[in-house]
Design a protein around this motif. Sequence first.
Motif, short mmCIF file in Angstrom:
data_model
loop_
_atom_site.label_atom_id
_atom_site.label_comp_id
_atom_site.label_asym_id
_atom_site.label_seq_id
_atom_site.Cartn_x
_atom_site.Cartn_y
_atom_site.Cartn_z
N UNK A 161 26.40 -111.90 -10.52
CA UNK A 161 26.37 -110.68 -11.34
C UNK A 161 25.08 -109.90 -11.13
N UNK A 162 24.00 -110.62 -10.85
CA UNK A 162 22.70 -109.96 -10.67
C UNK A 162 22.68 -109.06 -9.44
N UNK A 163 23.60 -109.28 -8.52
CA UNK A 163 23.59 -108.51 -7.27
C UNK A 163 24.65 -107.42 -7.22
N UNK A 164 25.50 -107.34 -8.27
CA UNK A 164 26.51 -106.30 -8.31
C UNK A 164 25.85 -104.94 -8.52
N UNK A 165 26.31 -103.96 -7.76
CA UNK A 165 25.74 -102.63 -7.79
C UNK A 165 26.46 -101.74 -8.80
N UNK A 166 25.71 -100.80 -9.37
CA UNK A 166 26.31 -99.86 -10.30
C UNK A 166 27.11 -98.83 -9.50
N UNK A 167 28.37 -98.69 -9.84
CA UNK A 167 29.23 -97.77 -9.13
C UNK A 167 29.21 -96.40 -9.78
N UNK A 168 29.29 -95.37 -8.97
CA UNK A 168 29.18 -94.00 -9.47
C UNK A 168 30.31 -93.64 -10.43
N UNK A 169 31.52 -94.10 -10.12
CA UNK A 169 32.66 -93.77 -10.96
C UNK A 169 33.36 -95.06 -11.38
N UNK A 170 34.05 -94.98 -12.49
CA UNK A 170 34.80 -96.14 -12.98
C UNK A 170 35.89 -96.49 -11.97
N UNK A 171 36.15 -97.78 -11.82
CA UNK A 171 37.19 -98.23 -10.89
C UNK A 171 38.57 -97.88 -11.44
N UNK A 172 39.40 -97.34 -10.61
CA UNK A 172 40.77 -97.01 -10.99
C UNK A 172 41.65 -98.20 -10.65
N UNK A 173 42.22 -98.80 -11.67
CA UNK A 173 43.06 -99.97 -11.46
C UNK A 173 44.52 -99.56 -11.62
N UNK A 174 45.31 -99.82 -10.61
CA UNK A 174 46.72 -99.43 -10.65
C UNK A 174 47.54 -100.37 -9.78
N UNK A 175 48.84 -100.31 -9.96
CA UNK A 175 49.76 -101.09 -9.13
C UNK A 175 50.56 -100.12 -8.27
N UNK A 176 50.81 -100.54 -7.06
CA UNK A 176 51.68 -99.73 -6.20
C UNK A 176 53.11 -99.95 -6.67
N UNK A 177 54.04 -99.06 -6.33
CA UNK A 177 55.44 -99.26 -6.72
C UNK A 177 56.00 -100.60 -6.24
N UNK A 178 55.60 -101.02 -5.04
CA UNK A 178 56.07 -102.29 -4.50
C UNK A 178 55.53 -103.47 -5.31
#
Length: 198
Positions: A161-178
């Motif tokens: 966790x100490x090495x995780x970088x701050x991301x500019x935008x929130x991650x978009x979590x979604x499922x593909x239709x498949x």
Amino acid sequence: MSSFYVYKRKGANGKPSKVFTAQIKFAGGVQYLRSTGESDKRKAEAVARRLMAEIEATVLPKRGVEILTVETMFAKWIKEHGHELRSGADIRWQIKLILKLIGGAREVSELGNKDIHGFVQDAKTGGSGAVTINRTLETFRGVMNYAAKRWEEPVRVIDWKAFMQEEAEAREIYLSPEEARRLMEILPRHIALAFAFS
């Protein structure tokens, strides 16, 4: 046949360290990296010879037939889980980045927080963004945890966790239709209906 090479490692700032590191190689591709604690090259070489003799006498006899390196760890993991990889192309790219910056011949049991810190810094210097670094670290952590639990390999505790970088935008979590269709097929009917509604 054994051999060694002494050199000064570059730090996160790109400057060489004050003391020499010994890269000690043995037959079969087994290698160890050890700090000599010496800034003089001749003294560092003398320390490297002593370390090589100590490793050959005490460490190598205790090791199993197979030494788990970063490269063999990923190869073994892919062989066992190749049919389950949903993002195979991305994972292959991540592994390629890890092998390039960490080194495929490094022993998994010797990797620690310092190595992961170096990986992150080198990845940043090479132009990798926060998203790429974070996804690669997630893959790295998952495979190392798998090696520890499934293969009972000795791995060091790493504060990922100490090495995780701050991301500019929130991650978009979604499922593909498949993916949604496959999930609907395996869910119990009453849960599948609620899932479909959501």
